[in-house]
Design a protein around this motif. Structure first.
Motif, mmCIF file in Angstrom:
data_model
loop_
_atom_site.group_PDB
_atom_site.id
_atom_site.type_symbol
_atom_site.label_atom_id
_atom_site.label_comp_id
_atom_site.label_asym_id
_atom_site.label_seq_id
_atom_site.Cartn_x
_atom_site.Cartn_y
_atom_site.Cartn_z
ATOM 1 N N ALA A 104 1.953 -0.377 -0.033
ATOM 2 C CA ALA A 104 2.413 0.096 1.270
ATOM 3 C C ALA A 104 2.987 1.502 1.185
ATOM 4 O O ALA A 104 3.679 1.957 2.100
ATOM 5 N N ALA A 105 2.695 2.231 0.112
ATOM 6 C CA ALA A 105 3.300 3.544 -0.110
ATOM 7 C C ALA A 105 2.984 4.540 1.005
ATOM 8 O O ALA A 105 3.760 5.473 1.244
ATOM 9 N N ALA A 106 1.878 4.349 1.699
ATOM 10 C CA ALA A 106 1.545 5.253 2.806
ATOM 11 C C ALA A 106 2.537 5.126 3.960
ATOM 12 O O ALA A 106 2.591 6.001 4.830
ATOM 13 N N ASP A 107 3.327 4.048 3.982
ATOM 14 C CA ASP A 107 4.342 3.862 5.016
ATOM 15 C C ASP A 107 5.618 4.636 4.716
ATOM 16 O O ASP A 107 6.550 4.643 5.528
ATOM 17 N N TRP A 108 5.683 5.252 3.531
ATOM 18 C CA TRP A 108 6.907 5.936 3.136
ATOM 19 C C TRP A 108 7.017 7.295 3.821
ATOM 20 O O TRP A 108 6.089 8.098 3.786
ATOM 21 N N ASN A 109 8.143 7.548 4.446
ATOM 22 C CA ASN A 109 8.419 8.828 5.090
ATOM 23 C C ASN A 109 9.934 8.962 5.247
ATOM 24 O O ASN A 109 10.691 8.101 4.784
ATOM 25 N N GLU A 110 10.388 10.028 5.879
ATOM 26 C CA GLU A 110 11.823 10.257 6.005
ATOM 27 C C GLU A 110 12.503 9.146 6.801
ATOM 28 O O GLU A 110 13.629 8.735 6.479
ATOM 29 N N GLU A 111 11.828 8.660 7.830
ATOM 30 C CA GLU A 111 12.405 7.593 8.646
ATOM 31 C C GLU A 111 12.566 6.307 7.823
ATOM 32 O O GLU A 111 13.602 5.629 7.898
ATOM 33 N N THR A 112 11.540 5.995 7.043
ATOM 34 C CA THR A 112 11.602 4.809 6.198
ATOM 35 C C THR A 112 12.696 4.946 5.155
ATOM 36 O O THR A 112 13.439 4.001 4.870
ATOM 37 N N ALA A 113 12.806 6.135 4.566
ATOM 38 C CA ALA A 113 13.841 6.385 3.570
ATOM 39 C C ALA A 113 15.234 6.189 4.169
ATOM 40 O O ALA A 113 16.114 5.590 3.536
ATOM 41 N N ALA A 114 15.436 6.681 5.389
ATOM 42 C CA ALA A 114 16.735 6.520 6.048
ATOM 43 C C ALA A 114 17.021 5.047 6.333
ATOM 44 O O ALA A 114 18.159 4.582 6.158
ATOM 45 N N ALA A 115 15.991 4.319 6.751
ATOM 46 C CA ALA A 115 16.174 2.894 7.032
ATOM 47 C C ALA A 115 16.522 2.126 5.766
ATOM 48 O O ALA A 115 17.412 1.262 5.769
ATOM 49 N N LEU A 116 15.835 2.439 4.676
ATOM 50 C CA LEU A 116 16.127 1.765 3.412
ATOM 51 C C LEU A 116 17.538 2.096 2.935
ATOM 52 O O LEU A 116 18.276 1.198 2.488
#
Length: 261
Positions: free
Chosen positions: A72-84
């Motif tokens: 699922a690495a293509a789902d990684w972005n700044e928004e995902t990083a902030a959520a994690l």
């Protein structure tokens, strides 16, 4: 009075996945009856984090390890990083993260970006890592060294590398996860590692609902099957089942920063 079973710690179980999620109360009751009493639930996709957190919220002994799997690495972005980042205060680890050389998509570059970023988040939050690695051991170890992952350590899930690679992982404070493959007829590398590696770096994992141990190979894996893996490890090491439970549970607690060890 009947002697209670030993206490086992399952360091990798996808309890938020179907069909286990639909029968969570029954599945965990059956597991407790044979001594399994703690579980770590790793993440796979950001879209799955709400189900993961809902599963963890139902049972105190179930611990969250949200993360983005290489598939699922293509789902990684700044928004995902902030959520994690926002989830890590309530998480025991960051996982299941890493590299998978068997995938044609996402590309290695996309996988590596997501992997490195999550390692950095984990180090900043002082959380250990649950590592997924298939056909990419050299590069995975290289990235972990580059990023200073020894500061948090963690667990190599379903480890399939060489003895040399395993010892490289140990030197960076990573335990080796032993699962259903250890029980498979004809398995060689896993049993050899289980025999030869230092006892303090071995932990148990079911990977339920996948990779069921013998004699259930090819069927849905259940949390209650973890003692079958423990029994195989006990046989390989010359330990009693109680010793195997005590050693691997203490290891899991130490590596994950849980007390008491």
């Amino acid at each position: 009075m009947e002697t209670p079973p030993p206490f086992f710690f399952d360091t990798h179980a996808h309890l938020d996945f179907l069909p286990l999620r639909e029968r969570l109360v029954e599945e965990l009751a059956q597991a407790r009856a044979v001594g399994v009493g703690a579980w770590v639930v790793p993440g796979v996709r950001p879209a799955g984090w709400p189900a993961l957190l809902a599963t963890v919220a139902k049972v105190p002994e179930v611990l969250a390890a949200p993360g983005v799997h290489p598939l699922a690495a293509a789902d990684w972005n700044e928004e995902t990083a902030a959520a994690l980042t926002g989830l890590l205060d309530a998480a025991v680890a960051v996982g299941e993260i890493g590299l998978d050389g068997t995938l044609s998509h996402p590309s290695p570059a996309v996988q590596e970006r997501a992997f490195r970023d999550q390692v950095r988040l984990a180090i900043a939050a002082r959380r250990p890592l649950l590592i997924h690695c298939r056909k990419a051991m050299g590069r995975t170890l290289e990235i972990l060294r580059d990023e200073g992952a020894q500061r948090v350590g963690g667990i190599f899930h379903a480890f399939s590398g060489s003895s040399e690679s395993a010892r490289d992982a140990l030197r960076m404070n990573f335990a080796i996860g032993l699962g259903g493959v250890l029980t498979f007829t004809g398995a060689r590398r896993g049993p050899e590692l289980a025999r030869s590696l230092p006892a303090e770096w071995l932990v148990l994992e079911s990977d339920a609902p996948d990779l069921a141990p013998e004699p259930y190979r090819g069927q849905i894996n259940r949390p209650a099957y973890l003692p079958l893996i423990a029994a195989r490890l006990a046989d390989l090491r010359g330990w009693s089942l109680a010793e195997t439970a005590a050693i691997t549970t203490a290891n899991a607690r130490r590596v994950l920063g849980l007390h008491p060890y």
